[in-house]
Write an enzyme that holds these catalytic residues in place. Structure first.
Site, PDB file in Angstrom:
ATOM      1  CB  CYS A 137      -2.136  75.755  43.937  1.00 32.25           C
ATOM      2  SG  CYS A 137      -3.838  76.260  43.624  1.00 32.25           S
ATOM      3  CB  CYS A 140      -4.170  77.861  46.380  1.00 32.16           C
ATOM      4  SG  CYS A 140      -4.712  76.470  45.405  1.00 32.16           S
ATOM      5  CG  ASP A 141      -0.663  79.192  47.874  1.00 36.43           C
ATOM      6  OD1 ASP A 141      -1.535  79.292  48.753  1.00 36.43           O
ATOM      7  OD2 ASP A 141      -0.075  78.132  47.608  1.00 36.43           O
TER       8      ASP A 141
END
Ligand code: FAD
Ligand code: NAP
Length: 322
Positions: A137, A140-141
């Protein structure tokens, strides 16, 4: 203490398919219950820009779109439950499901809209460094790779979008694909090829992720040429795996008919499954289109079909009582 609920329509999953089914079922006065699962809002909650959902001339954000769908479903009267279905019995009616909370759900009809989830390569090193430089992701990261080098594995829309998104953070992004052409949409490919932070490595597979133990971190990606088997080491600080999805159908195994990949089979032009009164909508039954709008479309179909099923059921019960 665990509770019991009965509804005419039980919807399992809260992605575009589930929320759309809830909106239609609630507006048909079926008082649906929707169980949200582990990822309320579904896959669109892990992305940023959504440019192809009709009705919005400006770019919208995936999590925002899903908040709107949730609010709309609640506004028209759907009851949402923060629970995960862990067991189902579709062999008799009313159908029964059990939640992770211990709560029991029984229903006259069920709409399965449990979607799909990211697939992993299954490499031991992938597991070792998961959360320590390996991710599925980018939104997300990606932030953790500011000014660094990353690799993205895959050649579909997700891989290309992840690569493009990562250029907001990383200095260099290498897209590694096992073939010499991408399956991503042309417009995304054009953006990819035009981005000078992105390099493409064709015809290579990821063999191993290399890294350090202390602190646990990724230092490289060992690649193998798909045709010559020659190895090369790509120096990267992170690896994003974007190789597709697996349908979330484990709990329905042996209860409804599925294909060899676990996608629920529905009849042509319908969301009807092999069990009468059980319908499936969205990515859980669609490996061709897998879009928010098609998920929403089949969610609508499932609710309309459930409405018809309930009407026939109730007409049958009334006739039997007379
Ligand atoms: P999902 O969105 O997968 O939702 C499944 C739901 O089921 C979740 O709420 C989950 O919690 C729930 N669930 C699962 N198991 C259980 C259980 N046991 N009990 C209860 N609930 C359960 N599509 C587009 O059209 N435009 C885009 O720009 C776009 N971008 C994307 C970007 C990314 C990174 C990804 C991964 C996908 C993207 N897609 C996009 C595809 C789109 O997100 C999916 O097609 C769509 O979300 C599918 O909707 P769905 O309702 O079928 O399932
Ligand atoms: P996908 O379309 O199935 O693509 C998966 C990619 O990973 C393919 O290129 C595949 O290679 C590769 N791959 C699969 N297994 C591999 C392995 N073991 N090793 C190396 N490579 C492997 O999956 P996706 O990109 O996640 O997209 C899923 C669905 O969501 C699609 O329908 C897509 O359109 C949709 N989506 C849409 C948007 C958007 O509209 N903006 C954004 C994201 C996703 P091959 O090509 O060789 O098979």
């Amino acid at each position: 203490m665990s509770k019991g609920y009965h509804s005419k329509v039980l919807i399992i999953g809260s992605g575009p398919a589930g929320y759309t089914a809830a909106i239609y079922a609630a507006r048909a006065a079926l008082a649906p219950i929707l169980v949200q699962g582990l990822e309320p809002g579904g896959q669109l909650t892990i992305t940023t820009d959504v440019e192809n959902y009709p009705g919005f001339a400006d770019v919208i954000q995936g999590p925002w779109l899903m908040e709107q769908m949730k609010a709309q479903a609640e506004h028209v009267g759907a009851q949402l439950k923060q629970d995960i279905i862990v067991g189902v019995d579709l062999s008799r009616t009313p159908f029964t499901c059990i939640g992770d909370s211990g709560d029991q759900y029984s229903a006259d009809s069920i709409i399965i809209s449990t979607g799909a989830q990211a697939r992993w390569l299954g490499l031991p090193s992938e597991e070792t460094f998961m959360g320590f430089g390996v991710s599925a992701c980018a939104t997300c990261d990606g932030f953790f790779f500011r000014g660094k080098k990353v690799a993205v594995i895959g050649g579909g829309n997700t891989a290309v979008e992840e690569a493009l998104y990562l250029t907001n953070h990383a200095d260099k992004v290498t897209l590694v694909h096992r073939r010499d052409s991408l399956r991503a949409e042309k417009i995304l490919q054009q953006r990819l090829f035009a981005n000078d932070k992105i390099e493409l490595v064709w015809d290579h597979t990821l063999e191993e992720i290399t890294g350090d133990d202390n602190p646990r971190s990724v230092t490289g990606a060992r690649l193998k040429h798909a045709k010559t088997s020659a190895n090369r080491l790509l120096k990267v600080d992170g690896v994003f795996v974007a190789i597709g999805h697996t349908p979330n159908t484990e709990i329905f195994q042996d209860q409804v008919e599925m294909d060899e990949e676990g996608y629920i089979l529905t009849t042509t032009d319908s969301t009807a499954t092999s069990v009468q009164g059980v319908f499936a909508a969205g990515d859980v039954q669609d490996k061709t289109y897998r879009q928010a709008v098609t998920a929403a479309g089949t969610g609508c179909m499932a609710a309309l079909e459930a409405e018809k099923f309930i009407a026939l059921l109730e007409a049958g019960a009334t006739a039997a009582a007379e």
